[in-house]
Scaffold this active site. Structure first.
Site, PDB file in Angstrom:
ATOM      1  CG  ASN A 119      40.878  -4.530 -26.420  1.00  0.00           C
ATOM      2  OD1 ASN A 119      41.194  -5.130 -27.455  1.00  0.00           O
ATOM      3  ND2 ASN A 119      41.382  -3.471 -25.984  1.00  0.00           N
ATOM      4  CD  GLU A 137      46.680   1.330 -34.490  1.00  0.00           C
ATOM      5  OE1 GLU A 137      46.658   1.960 -33.443  1.00  0.00           O
ATOM      6  OE2 GLU A 137      46.831   1.813 -35.437  1.00  0.00           O
ATOM      7  CB  CYS A 183      44.351   0.677 -26.473  1.00  0.00           C
ATOM      8  SG  CYS A 183      43.440   1.179 -28.041  1.00  0.00           S
ATOM      9  CD  GLU A 205      47.578  -0.935 -21.786  1.00  0.00           C
ATOM     10  OE1 GLU A 205      48.141  -1.483 -22.115  1.00  0.00           O
ATOM     11  OE2 GLU A 205      46.676  -0.228 -23.018  1.00  0.00           O
TER      12      GLU A 205
HETATM   13  P1  NAP Z   1      48.659  -9.053 -25.791  1.00  0.00           P
HETATM   14  O1  NAP Z   1      48.900 -10.121 -24.616  1.00  0.00           O
HETATM   15  O2  NAP Z   1      49.741  -8.427 -26.484  1.00  0.00           O
HETATM   16  O3  NAP Z   1      47.913 -10.074 -26.688  1.00  0.00           O
HETATM   17  C1  NAP Z   1      47.371  -9.620 -28.130  1.00  0.00           C
HETATM   18  C2  NAP Z   1      47.631 -10.671 -29.169  1.00  0.00           C
HETATM   19  O4  NAP Z   1      48.663 -11.198 -29.328  1.00  0.00           O
HETATM   20  C3  NAP Z   1      46.778 -11.876 -28.846  1.00  0.00           C
HETATM   21  O5  NAP Z   1      46.280 -12.424 -29.955  1.00  0.00           O
HETATM   22  C4  NAP Z   1      47.798 -12.727 -28.316  1.00  0.00           C
HETATM   23  O6  NAP Z   1      47.308 -14.215 -28.227  1.00  0.00           O
HETATM   24  C5  NAP Z   1      48.842 -12.597 -29.174  1.00  0.00           C
HETATM   25  N1  NAP Z   1      50.057 -13.076 -28.700  1.00  0.00           N
HETATM   26  C6  NAP Z   1      50.681 -12.849 -27.444  1.00  0.00           C
HETATM   27  N2  NAP Z   1      51.926 -13.365 -27.510  1.00  0.00           N
HETATM   28  C7  NAP Z   1      52.296 -13.646 -28.630  1.00  0.00           C
HETATM   29  C8  NAP Z   1      53.495 -14.212 -29.224  1.00  0.00           C
HETATM   30  N3  NAP Z   1      54.821 -14.286 -28.458  1.00  0.00           N
HETATM   31  N4  NAP Z   1      53.421 -14.162 -30.432  1.00  0.00           N
HETATM   32  C9  NAP Z   1      52.391 -13.908 -31.274  1.00  0.00           C
HETATM   33  N5  NAP Z   1      51.200 -13.231 -30.831  1.00  0.00           N
HETATM   34  C10 NAP Z   1      51.291 -13.089 -29.577  1.00  0.00           C
HETATM   35  O7  NAP Z   1      47.516  -8.058 -25.546  1.00  0.00           O
HETATM   36  P2  NAP Z   1      46.036  -8.224 -25.081  1.00  0.00           P
HETATM   37  O8  NAP Z   1      46.248  -8.389 -23.528  1.00  0.00           O
HETATM   38  O9  NAP Z   1      45.232  -9.297 -25.648  1.00  0.00           O
HETATM   39  O10 NAP Z   1      45.343  -7.158 -25.424  1.00  0.00           O
HETATM   40  C11 NAP Z   1      45.392  -5.776 -24.521  1.00  0.00           C
HETATM   41  C12 NAP Z   1      46.508  -5.049 -25.176  1.00  0.00           C
HETATM   42  O11 NAP Z   1      46.322  -4.452 -26.572  1.00  0.00           O
HETATM   43  C13 NAP Z   1      46.493  -3.658 -24.421  1.00  0.00           C
HETATM   44  O12 NAP Z   1      47.823  -3.138 -24.358  1.00  0.00           O
HETATM   45  C14 NAP Z   1      45.988  -2.577 -25.403  1.00  0.00           C
HETATM   46  O13 NAP Z   1      46.122  -1.325 -25.063  1.00  0.00           O
HETATM   47  C15 NAP Z   1      46.406  -3.251 -26.422  1.00  0.00           C
HETATM   48  N6  NAP Z   1      45.257  -2.486 -27.644  1.00  0.00           N
HETATM   49  C16 NAP Z   1      45.717  -1.673 -28.239  1.00  0.00           C
HETATM   50  C17 NAP Z   1      44.809  -0.944 -29.589  1.00  0.00           C
HETATM   51  C18 NAP Z   1      45.304   0.110 -30.411  1.00  0.00           C
HETATM   52  O14 NAP Z   1      44.547   0.284 -31.332  1.00  0.00           O
HETATM   53  N7  NAP Z   1      46.510   0.623 -30.153  1.00  0.00           N
HETATM   54  C19 NAP Z   1      43.535  -1.456 -29.596  1.00  0.00           C
HETATM   55  C20 NAP Z   1      43.106  -2.435 -28.716  1.00  0.00           C
HETATM   56  C21 NAP Z   1      44.038  -2.993 -27.638  1.00  0.00           C
HETATM   57  P3  NAP Z   1      46.403 -14.786 -27.061  1.00  0.00           P
HETATM   58  O15 NAP Z   1      45.188 -14.110 -26.684  1.00  0.00           O
HETATM   59  O16 NAP Z   1      46.370 -16.409 -27.428  1.00  0.00           O
HETATM   60  O17 NAP Z   1      47.337 -14.699 -25.923  1.00  0.00           O
END
Ligand code: NAP
Length: 483
Positions: A156, A255, A289, A385
């Site tokens: 994102n 995060e 997020c 979320e």
């Molecule tokens: P996600 O599904 O958790 O994926 C995040 C990253 O983790 C991606 O690079 C993903 O790879 C990787 N990943 C997924 N499964 C994994 C595993 N088993 N082992 C290692 N890496 C793995 O989250 P998202 O849907 O991409 O992002 C949205 C989330 O991020 C939301 O919950 C949002 O709130 C959170 N976020 C938090 C912040 C903050 O600062 N607190 C900022 C931005 C976003 P792939 O892309 O290849 O699946």
């Protein structure tokens, strides 16, 4: 066709130890609006991740031995190149992620601002002297870089989530390996191209793109030479990665997800509150997020505020992020559109009233901004979320009830409220169980401010002068034999 002024920024290989690593196996990066293939990227694997960790380990002693001013000068060069290439970086980000071009360029400026900030902040990484209980001793505290830092980032914010971690790590004297989200590797690789051009030494900044998140993730969380792991992403994946880090007792920063409440009190400036809510809710089509998730409106102004807000939401322009005047681009993929639709259906089934939108996404993954009234805490839009352009509205009677509803979540990232009553501003700010609170303000992200959450939204802070803490060890030196 990809249209870049600086064609050197479109990279399709991994960047490890200062080399562009081309793999025979590749994966496709697509534009979420058009569905077209942008390019194919080398599919790095667990072995490549290990190579990157070892390269970062090899580069660490020299990088850590440089003065903070020398490291800062290189970071400053990197920053200057990001700004000089802001239009191209914004364009690449918009086509791989979908957000409107102006927003994408804004993200690049935001990401670069962390590089600039930490280029300067590194030289202020001071220690401490503490009065000793003995005349014969002196007590000194120094801060040292933790070593190799590994990171995994989401789609994102393909630029800023990497910059916020890498800039702090590098400024502190650490070396860095990142695996970007598979949907958005191009921004990360473009940053690597500029790091190379800036003269950041080989092995200091490494990018390992690859489809197999789990396999690469295991290396980054379990390799004994990784000292610290930093993750931005969902809470569920974060929990898994914390467990993976446990065996080698790595330092972790998380995060994670949010479920931000946005409270409108009856004494608020309603028009300002509606504008702040639009900014907080609809940035990146609701996929941040810190996006508002639940909108709590005091009963006495519920109808009036809803009417003002509805009109503003109705005026938003949807479409291709590359076109002028578009406020809301596509969601990241069709799966996300289906998930968002299912949350709307769940709310309507449980008694919410649809007052705008709610129709299925277009073929371009554009989901319409949707307003739901009479939302209750049993609905998914309240509990989970959303990560999409839905505004769930509910009313409350008094301040106590607003605080209770706002805190009724396992998340604790961002919260917002609008009020003109100074006593209430203090009471509510202190009572909200969140890491960040926007008061009469819908946009809270700021390089100079600590970004991070409490509860299941994670641990650690990014940006600000606190941002270096996560990348340094505190060492206590007890110096005897003095008197
Ligand atoms: P996600 O599904 O958790 O994926 C995040 C990253 O983790 C991606 O690079 C993903 O790879 C990787 N990943 C997924 N499964 C994994 C595993 N088993 N082992 C290692 N890496 C793995 O989250 P998202 O849907 O991409 O992002 C949205 C989330 O991020 C939301 O919950 C949002 O709130 C959170 N976020 C938090 C912040 C903050 O600062 N607190 C900022 C931005 C976003 P792939 O892309 O290849 O699946």
């Amino acid at each position: 066709m990809v249209q870049l002024e600086n064609t050197q920024l479109l990279k399709s290989a991994g960047y490890i130890d200062g080399q562009w690593v081309v793999k025979s196996s590749t994966f496709c990066v697509t534009n979420p609006y058009s569905g077209e293939e942008i390019t194919r990227v080398s599919d790095c694997d667990a072995n490549d991740a290990t190579t990157a960790v070892l390269a970062a380990k090899k580069a660490f002693p020299q990088w850590a031995a440089m003065t903070a001013i020398q490291r800062g000068a290189l970071l400053r060069k990197w920053y200057n190149l990001m700004i000089a290439n802001q239009d191209d970086l914004g364009y690449l980000l918009s086509i791989e992620q979908g957000k409107p071009l102006a927003e994408a360029k804004g993200e690049v400026g935001y990401g670069a601002s962390f590089v600039e900030w930490f280029a300067e902040e590194g030289r202020r990484l001071t220690g401490d002297t503490i009065p000793s209980p003995s005349a014969n001793k002196r007590t000194v505290v120094i801060r040292q870089p933790v070593g190799v830092v590994a990171a995994i980032t989401p789609w994102n914010f393909p630029n800023a989530m990497i910059a916020r971690k890498a800039a702090a790590a590098l400024a502190a004297g650490c070396t860095f390996v990142v695996r970007p989200a598979s949907e958005t590797p191009l921004s990360a690789l473009a940053m690597a191209a500029l790091a190379e051009q800036a003269g950041i030494p080989n092995g200091v900044f490494n990018v390992v793109p690859g489809l197999n998140a789990s396999a690469i993730g295991k290396v980054l969380t379990q390799h004994p030479d990784v000292a610290k792991f930093s993750f931005t992403g969902s809470t569920n994946v974060g929990k898994l990665l914390i467990k993976q880090c446990a065996d080698s007792v790595k330092r972790v920063s998380m995060e994670l997800g949010g479920n931000a409440p946005f409270i409108v009190f009856e004494d608020a400036d309603l028009d300002a509150a509606a504008n702040g809510l639009i900014q907080s809710k609809y940035r990146n089509a609701g996929q941040t997020c810190v996006c508002t998730n639940r909108i709590l409106i005091q009963h006495s102004v519920y109808d009036k505020f809803t009417a003002i807000y509805r009109e503003k939401v109705h005026a938003l322009t949807l479409g291709n992020g590359l076109e002028d005047g578009v406020d809301i681009g596509p969601l990241i993929d069709a799966k996300s559109c289906v998930k968002v639709q299912s949350m709307v259906d769940d709310a309507v089934e449980k008694g919410a009233t649809l007052i705008l939108g709610g129709t299925p996404a277009t073929d371009n993954n554009v989901y319409p901004p949707t307003l739901l009234s009479n939302v209750t805490p049993d609905m998914k839009v309240f509990k989970e979320e959303i990560f999409g352009p839905i505004s769930p509205l509910m009313s409350f009677q008094d301040e106590q009830q607003a605080i209770a509803l706002a805190n009724d979540t396992e998340y604790g990232l961002a919260a917002y409220f609008y009020s003109r009553d100074i006593g209430r501003v203090w009471r509510v700010s202190e009572a909200l169980d969140f890491g960040m609170v926007g008061i009469n303000e819908g946009i809270i992200s700021d390089t100079a401010a600590p970004f991070g959450g409490v509860k299941q939204s994670g641990s650690g802070r990014e940006g600000s002068h606190y941002g270096l803490d996560d990348y340094t060890n505190i060492k206590y030196l007890c110096m005897g034999g003095i008197a």
